[in-house]
Design a protein around this motif. Structure first.
Motif, mmCIF file in Angstrom:
data_model
loop_
_atom_site.group_PDB
_atom_site.id
_atom_site.type_symbol
_atom_site.label_atom_id
_atom_site.label_comp_id
_atom_site.label_asym_id
_atom_site.label_seq_id
_atom_site.Cartn_x
_atom_site.Cartn_y
_atom_site.Cartn_z
ATOM 1 N N UNK A 211 0.886 -1.174 0.000
ATOM 2 C CA UNK A 211 0.000 0.000 0.000
ATOM 3 C C UNK A 211 0.916 1.213 0.000
ATOM 4 N N UNK A 212 1.017 1.884 -1.113
ATOM 5 C CA UNK A 212 2.048 2.909 -1.259
ATOM 6 C C UNK A 212 1.525 4.131 -2.008
ATOM 7 N N UNK A 213 2.077 5.288 -1.614
ATOM 8 C CA UNK A 213 1.876 6.537 -2.338
ATOM 9 C C UNK A 213 0.405 6.906 -2.493
ATOM 10 N N UNK A 231 2.905 -6.945 5.444
ATOM 11 C CA UNK A 231 2.551 -5.934 4.458
ATOM 12 C C UNK A 231 3.654 -4.882 4.356
ATOM 13 N N UNK A 232 3.643 -4.161 3.244
ATOM 14 C CA UNK A 232 4.519 -3.008 3.057
ATOM 15 C C UNK A 232 3.644 -1.773 2.888
ATOM 16 N N UNK A 233 3.791 -0.837 3.808
ATOM 17 C CA UNK A 233 2.968 0.372 3.823
ATOM 18 C C UNK A 233 3.939 1.536 3.735
ATOM 19 N N UNK A 234 4.043 2.113 2.556
ATOM 20 C CA UNK A 234 5.183 2.953 2.212
ATOM 21 C C UNK A 234 4.721 4.224 1.509
ATOM 22 N N UNK A 235 5.223 5.378 1.961
ATOM 23 C CA UNK A 235 5.092 6.613 1.207
ATOM 24 C C UNK A 235 3.707 7.209 1.158
#
Length: 367
Positions: A211-213, A231-235
């Motif tokens: 989940x990014x940007x 999960x990866x929650x980035x930017x």
């Protein structure tokens, strides 16, 4: 003659593709139906209770634009009260799109599940330019290996049970919003939205997603239960916000969000083995919540690793703060020593270095 032929070809290219099957006005499918080729929906098509609509690989379903109230949102759609099986393949996806030559988000209504208790399934589909790409109200659905792009809302659920697997949700105004729902998201990518995920009174399981940007929150839940792993929650502007809920977060990377990586308010939370780093203001903002914070990497956040903004004291387990020096760790915590109206933070012996990586998930689908 040549000029006339060129003019005819030019005009033809500006018109919607000629449909092999066309539905106009308000029509209802009363018996099982199979679609293939080009389908044009010039109205509202209902699939009656007990009726199955099957859509075969490579089919294109187009919706004309009709706006009865002048709000700029198209109203033509499929209204499913029976069962939908839209089974494309990677080589021949099914396309749901606008019939307009220059469409915009909201040009048609929705793939709309209303009181459809059968197991509706979309696989290898592309859904674009809708008001609500997939909408379920008192329904069940599985969406797999599909792309939702340039919709006003990619998904909206209420009183429904929905599983979304290996999907890309790209450049919609909002990604997913739901209430009173049970939602499972696994190995999905959500990017380019205002709100990526918003829910209330719901249960959300989030596994192996990117989940990014997104311009506001990646995950925003109220009075809900969240289970998030790997999960990866980035930017995003903010990472995870949970208010008056219960959360278990393990093995997530919550990195580089502009404000808080996580924000828990009046919630019960287990926060273990996460990497919560490089967020603009704080890794964790904690307000009148309770639970466990242990085994996390909280190093390298902008102002604070942890902010206790509640009135109660907070006992924290062993985490990596980027340092083992107590004076430095104290500087990374905002609590009663900085704001008298808030509680103290007491922490266990810090970890001596970055913890090992938490659980990992199967890699996401390629873009």
């Amino acid at each position: 003659m040549t000029r006339l032929l060129c003019l005819v070809l030019l005009l033809a290219s500006c018109l919607p593709a000629i449909a092999e099957t066309r539905y106009s006005g308000e029509q209802t499918l009363w018996q099982d139906t199979v679609w293939s080729g080009d389908i044009l929906i010039d109205g509202i098509l209902t699939v009656a209770p007990g009726v199955r609509l099957e859509i075969r690989p490579g089919t294109t379903v187009r919706f004309t634009f009709f706006d009865s109230n002048g709000d700029g949102i198209g109203e033509h759609e499929i209204f499913i009260q029976g069962r939908l099986l839209a089974l494309g393949t990677a080589e021949q996806p099914i396309l749901f799109t606008s019939a307009e030559t220059a469409p915009r988000p909201g040009a048609w209504g929705a793939i709309n599940m209303m009181a459809s208790e059968d197991d509706n399934l979309l696989r290898h589909c592309v859904v674009e330019y809708a008001y609500r790409g997939f909408h379920a109200h008192f329904g069940k659905g599985r969406i797999e290996d599909s792309l939702f792009r340039r919709n006003l809302r990619a998904f909206q659920f209420q009183d429904s049970t929905v599983r979304v697997s290996r999907c890309r949700v790209l450049d919609n105004f909002n990604g997913l919003q739901f209430r009173d729902a049970t939602v499972v998201l696994e190995q999905c990518r959500i990017t380019g939205s205002q709100w990526a995920i918003r829910g209330i009174y719901s249960d959300l399981t989030l596994t192996g997603c990117l989940i990014e940007n997104n311009r506001i929150n990646a995950v925003s839940l109220r009075e809900s239960t969240l289970v998030a792993e790997a999960n990866r929650i980035i930017g995003n502007r903010r990472g995870i916000f949970l208010q008056r809920g219960k959360g278990t977060l393990r093995g997530n990377r919550i990195v580089g969000n502009a404000e808080h990586g996580t924000f828990f308010e009046d919630s019960e939370v287990i926060l273990r083995d996460n990497r919560i780093t490089a967020n603009g203001r704080a890794g964790i903002r904690w307000l009148d919540s309770q639970g466990v914070i242990a085994g996390n990497d909280l190093s390298g956040n902008g102002e604070y690793a942890l902010m206790n903004d509640g009135s109660g004291d907070l006992q924290v387990g062993s985490n990596w703060w980027g340092s083992v020096d107590e004076k430095r760790i104290d500087q990374l915590i905002r609590d009663r020593r900085d704001r008298p109206e808030t509680g103290l933070v007491r922490y266990a012996v810090p970890l001596s270095g970055k913890p090992s990586a938490g659980p990992t998930a199967t890699p996401l689908l390629p873009e």
